[in-house]
Design a protein around this motif. Structure first.
Motif, mmCIF file in Angstrom:
data_model
loop_
_atom_site.group_PDB
_atom_site.id
_atom_site.type_symbol
_atom_site.label_atom_id
_atom_site.label_comp_id
_atom_site.label_asym_id
_atom_site.label_seq_id
_atom_site.Cartn_x
_atom_site.Cartn_y
_atom_site.Cartn_z
ATOM 1 N N GLN A 158 0.826 -1.217 0.000
ATOM 2 C CA GLN A 158 0.000 0.000 0.000
ATOM 3 C C GLN A 158 0.864 1.272 0.000
ATOM 4 O O GLN A 158 0.359 2.361 -0.230
ATOM 5 C CB GLN A 158 -0.914 0.011 1.233
ATOM 6 N N PHE A 159 2.135 1.128 0.320
ATOM 7 C CA PHE A 159 2.992 2.304 0.484
ATOM 8 C C PHE A 159 3.874 2.555 -0.729
ATOM 9 O O PHE A 159 4.260 1.621 -1.430
ATOM 10 C CB PHE A 159 3.880 2.126 1.721
ATOM 11 N N SER A 160 4.211 3.851 -0.924
ATOM 12 C CA SER A 160 5.143 4.193 -1.996
ATOM 13 C C SER A 160 6.553 3.949 -1.470
ATOM 14 O O SER A 160 6.950 4.549 -0.466
ATOM 15 C CB SER A 160 4.950 5.669 -2.379
ATOM 16 N N ASP A 163 8.818 7.039 -1.406
ATOM 17 C CA ASP A 163 8.620 7.931 -0.252
ATOM 18 C C ASP A 163 9.214 7.327 1.017
ATOM 19 O O ASP A 163 9.556 8.043 1.955
ATOM 20 C CB ASP A 163 7.124 8.213 -0.033
ATOM 21 N N GLN A 169 7.707 10.049 3.736
ATOM 22 C CA GLN A 169 6.547 9.525 4.473
ATOM 23 C C GLN A 169 6.848 9.480 5.980
ATOM 24 O O GLN A 169 5.987 9.747 6.793
ATOM 25 C CB GLN A 169 6.127 8.153 3.933
ATOM 26 N N ARG A 172 6.217 12.924 7.246
ATOM 27 C CA ARG A 172 4.787 13.286 7.275
ATOM 28 C C ARG A 172 4.114 12.640 8.484
ATOM 29 O O ARG A 172 3.329 13.275 9.185
ATOM 30 C CB ARG A 172 4.085 12.843 5.985
ATOM 31 N N ALA A 176 2.477 14.484 11.820
ATOM 32 C CA ALA A 176 1.093 14.212 12.251
ATOM 33 C C ALA A 176 1.071 13.777 13.715
ATOM 34 O O ALA A 176 0.226 14.244 14.493
ATOM 35 C CB ALA A 176 0.474 13.126 11.365
ATOM 36 N N LYS A 196 -7.306 15.548 5.473
ATOM 37 C CA LYS A 196 -6.324 15.359 4.389
ATOM 38 C C LYS A 196 -5.747 13.933 4.448
ATOM 39 O O LYS A 196 -5.696 13.230 3.430
ATOM 40 C CB LYS A 196 -5.207 16.400 4.551
ATOM 41 N N ARG A 200 -6.143 10.546 1.873
ATOM 42 C CA ARG A 200 -4.975 9.793 1.384
ATOM 43 C C ARG A 200 -5.126 8.313 1.741
ATOM 44 O O ARG A 200 -4.832 7.432 0.932
ATOM 45 C CB ARG A 200 -3.721 10.387 2.037
ATOM 46 N N ASN A 204 -5.470 4.923 -0.637
ATOM 47 C CA ASN A 204 -4.558 3.775 -0.488
ATOM 48 C C ASN A 204 -5.244 2.574 0.158
ATOM 49 O O ASN A 204 -4.577 1.672 0.655
ATOM 50 C CB ASN A 204 -3.320 4.188 0.311
ATOM 51 N N GLN A 210 -6.569 -2.357 10.097
ATOM 52 C CA GLN A 210 -5.117 -2.151 10.014
ATOM 53 C C GLN A 210 -4.610 -1.192 11.100
ATOM 54 O O GLN A 210 -3.402 -1.099 11.318
ATOM 55 C CB GLN A 210 -4.748 -1.614 8.628
ATOM 56 N N TYR A 211 -5.535 -0.486 11.751
ATOM 57 C CA TYR A 211 -5.095 0.493 12.760
ATOM 58 C C TYR A 211 -4.338 -0.131 13.939
ATOM 59 O O TYR A 211 -3.323 0.428 14.384
ATOM 60 C CB TYR A 211 -6.264 1.383 13.212
ATOM 61 N N TYR A 242 -3.596 6.779 21.097
ATOM 62 C CA TYR A 242 -3.598 6.241 19.731
ATOM 63 C C TYR A 242 -4.982 5.703 19.363
ATOM 64 O O TYR A 242 -5.474 5.906 18.258
ATOM 65 C CB TYR A 242 -2.528 5.153 19.561
ATOM 66 N N LEU A 245 -7.193 8.482 18.349
ATOM 67 C CA LEU A 245 -6.848 9.001 17.015
ATOM 68 C C LEU A 245 -7.284 8.015 15.928
ATOM 69 O O LEU A 245 -7.844 8.404 14.900
ATOM 70 C CB LEU A 245 -5.335 9.265 16.930
ATOM 71 N N ALA A 246 -7.054 6.722 16.201
ATOM 72 C CA ALA A 246 -7.443 5.702 15.217
ATOM 73 C C ALA A 246 -8.954 5.779 14.976
ATOM 74 O O ALA A 246 -9.419 5.720 13.835
ATOM 75 C CB ALA A 246 -7.053 4.320 15.725
ATOM 76 N N PHE A 249 -9.861 8.711 12.747
ATOM 77 C CA PHE A 249 -9.563 8.428 11.338
ATOM 78 C C PHE A 249 -10.565 7.433 10.745
ATOM 79 O O PHE A 249 -11.072 7.624 9.652
ATOM 80 C CB PHE A 249 -8.151 7.850 11.177
HETATM 81 C C1 HEM Z 1 -3.434 7.074 13.630
HETATM 82 C C2 HEM Z 1 -2.662 6.439 12.780
HETATM 83 C C3 HEM Z 1 -2.129 7.021 11.506
HETATM 84 C C4 HEM Z 1 -1.560 8.228 11.267
HETATM 85 C C5 HEM Z 1 -1.324 9.371 12.249
HETATM 86 C C6 HEM Z 1 -1.226 8.275 9.857
HETATM 87 C C7 HEM Z 1 -0.636 9.334 9.209
HETATM 88 C C8 HEM Z 1 -0.418 9.421 7.864
HETATM 89 C C9 HEM Z 1 0.099 10.594 7.164
HETATM 90 C C10 HEM Z 1 0.496 11.903 7.815
HETATM 91 C C11 HEM Z 1 0.143 10.293 5.854
HETATM 92 C C12 HEM Z 1 0.596 11.218 4.712
HETATM 93 C C13 HEM Z 1 -0.596 11.959 4.169
HETATM 94 C C14 HEM Z 1 -0.236 12.917 3.053
HETATM 95 O O1 HEM Z 1 -0.079 12.464 1.918
HETATM 96 O O2 HEM Z 1 -0.095 14.111 3.342
HETATM 97 C C15 HEM Z 1 -0.316 8.930 5.705
HETATM 98 C C16 HEM Z 1 -0.346 8.263 4.507
HETATM 99 C C17 HEM Z 1 -0.561 6.914 4.432
HETATM 100 N N1 HEM Z 1 -0.932 6.072 5.445
HETATM 101 FE FE1 HEM Z 1 -1.281 6.572 7.355
HETATM 102 N N2 HEM Z 1 -1.557 7.076 9.284
HETATM 103 C C18 HEM Z 1 -2.117 6.287 10.257
HETATM 104 C C19 HEM Z 1 -2.595 5.004 10.096
HETATM 105 C C20 HEM Z 1 -2.414 4.255 8.972
HETATM 106 C C21 HEM Z 1 -2.784 2.884 8.837
HETATM 107 C C22 HEM Z 1 -3.475 2.045 9.906
HETATM 108 C C23 HEM Z 1 -2.405 2.483 7.610
HETATM 109 C C24 HEM Z 1 -2.558 1.101 7.031
HETATM 110 C C25 HEM Z 1 -1.558 0.327 6.881
HETATM 111 C C26 HEM Z 1 -1.835 3.647 6.942
HETATM 112 C C27 HEM Z 1 -1.382 3.682 5.659
HETATM 113 C C28 HEM Z 1 -1.026 4.803 4.958
HETATM 114 C C29 HEM Z 1 -0.691 4.823 3.543
HETATM 115 C C30 HEM Z 1 -0.662 3.612 2.630
HETATM 116 C C31 HEM Z 1 -0.395 6.146 3.220
HETATM 117 C C32 HEM Z 1 0.104 6.673 1.860
HETATM 118 C C33 HEM Z 1 1.609 6.717 1.939
HETATM 119 C C34 HEM Z 1 2.314 6.419 0.661
HETATM 120 O O3 HEM Z 1 1.772 6.670 -0.410
HETATM 121 O O4 HEM Z 1 3.435 5.895 0.763
HETATM 122 N N3 HEM Z 1 -1.863 4.697 7.801
HETATM 123 N N4 HEM Z 1 -0.658 8.425 6.938
#
Ligand code: HEM
Length: 259
Positions: A158-160, A163, A169, A172, A176, A196, A200, A204, A210-211, A242, A245-246, A249
């Protein structure tokens, strides 16, 4: 935007049939009353109008005033005739068709509030860790992704990876987490950030289940980086924070997935 008829600070009564106005085609709606808890809207549908199946994140009721229609609610067919009252729980798929002219009141309850609660002590502990998070944020989040990709390699797709490689990443996520720690007592101010990130996440395909993975890996990373400075009290407080926050989201992402 439909016009609101009643000022919620004043008493009001009316004859609903006086408010009914049918359009030639489609729907005419009037918000009768809106306060912090609910919105009551009068819907007047021209004969033959259809509302395609959709879901709502709020509990809702329908009270039919006049006319005839068909409601499909979670796969069940309900005939709408005067006096019929229907409860539609949040997220239940529903759609309807007006067989004849149809007038009803739709009441939408308040938005779902987060269930997770953090107490004052947790808020103070989390806030007090904000400067440490600022200082070590990038290190913590780099470690968190390292742990997560090793323990749960299935999320990697799921991730780039570019980045990840350039650390953008990591920074970022660090920003946050720091913003959350410093504004945990003013969640309203985080709305734009949550929105925002939630968009995103939806792009993805991030899912509620997943949280806990990210939560577990984040706490392990905090422990790894801060070592003995990460006391049990701090880890417990962050665990609770957490969860909140989860939930914020997950709720926002649910709304976006359903829209
Ligand atoms: C409370 C928990 C979480 C926080 C604070 C958080 C925070 C963030 C932030 C700040 C971004 C970047 C957003 C942007 O493009 O400006 C992001 C992207 C992303 N997050 Fe989370 N996230 C959380 C939970 C999760 C979970 C549970 C997953 C699932 C595995 C996840 C997967 C992703 C993915 C796939 C991206 C895109 C990043 C990329 O393209 O590489 N996140 N998240």
């Amino acid at each position: 935007m439909p016009k609101t008829i009643i000022n919620p600070t004043q008493c009001f009564n009316t004859i609903l049939s006086d408010l009914i106005e049918y359009p030639k085609n489609g729907i005419l709606s009037k918000v009768i009353l809106k306060d912090n808890n609910a919105q009551n809207t009068l819907f007047c549908l021209a004969a033959g109008t259809e509302i395609e199946e959709h879901t709502s994140t709020r509990n809702a009721t329908i009270t039919v005033i006049e006319g005839k229609g068909n409601l499909i609610l979670a796969g069940n067919n309900i005939i709408l005739t005067p006096g019929v009252f229907v409860f539609m729980p949040a997220n239940a798929p529903h759609g309807l068709q007006a067989e004849d002219k149809l007038a009803f009141i739709l009441t939408l309850s308040e938005h779902h509030q987060p269930k997770a609660k953090v107490n004052q002590k947790t808020i103070e502990i989390v806030k007090s860790t904000a400067p440490i998070l600022k200082q070590h944020g990038q290190e913590i989040t780099s470690r968190m992704y390292e742990i997560m990709f090793e323990k749960y390699p299935e999320v990697k797709a799921q991730f780039s990876m570019s980045d990840q490689a350039n650390g953008s990443q990591h920074s970022r996520l660090a920003t946050a987490v720091y913003n959350y720690a410093s504004h945990i007592d003013d969640l309203e101010s985080l709305k734009a950030m949550v929105n925002k990130i939630a968009h995103r996440h939806v792009q993805n395909h991030v899912l509620p289940e997943q949280y806990p993975i990210v939560g577990e890996c984040l706490l392990l990373a905090i422990k790894d980086v801060l070592k003995e400075a990460a006391t049990e009290e701090i880890i417990t407080a962050w665990g609770e924070a957490y969860q909140l926050l989860a939930e914020i989201f997950i709720n926002r992402e649910q709304e976006i997935y359903n829209s």
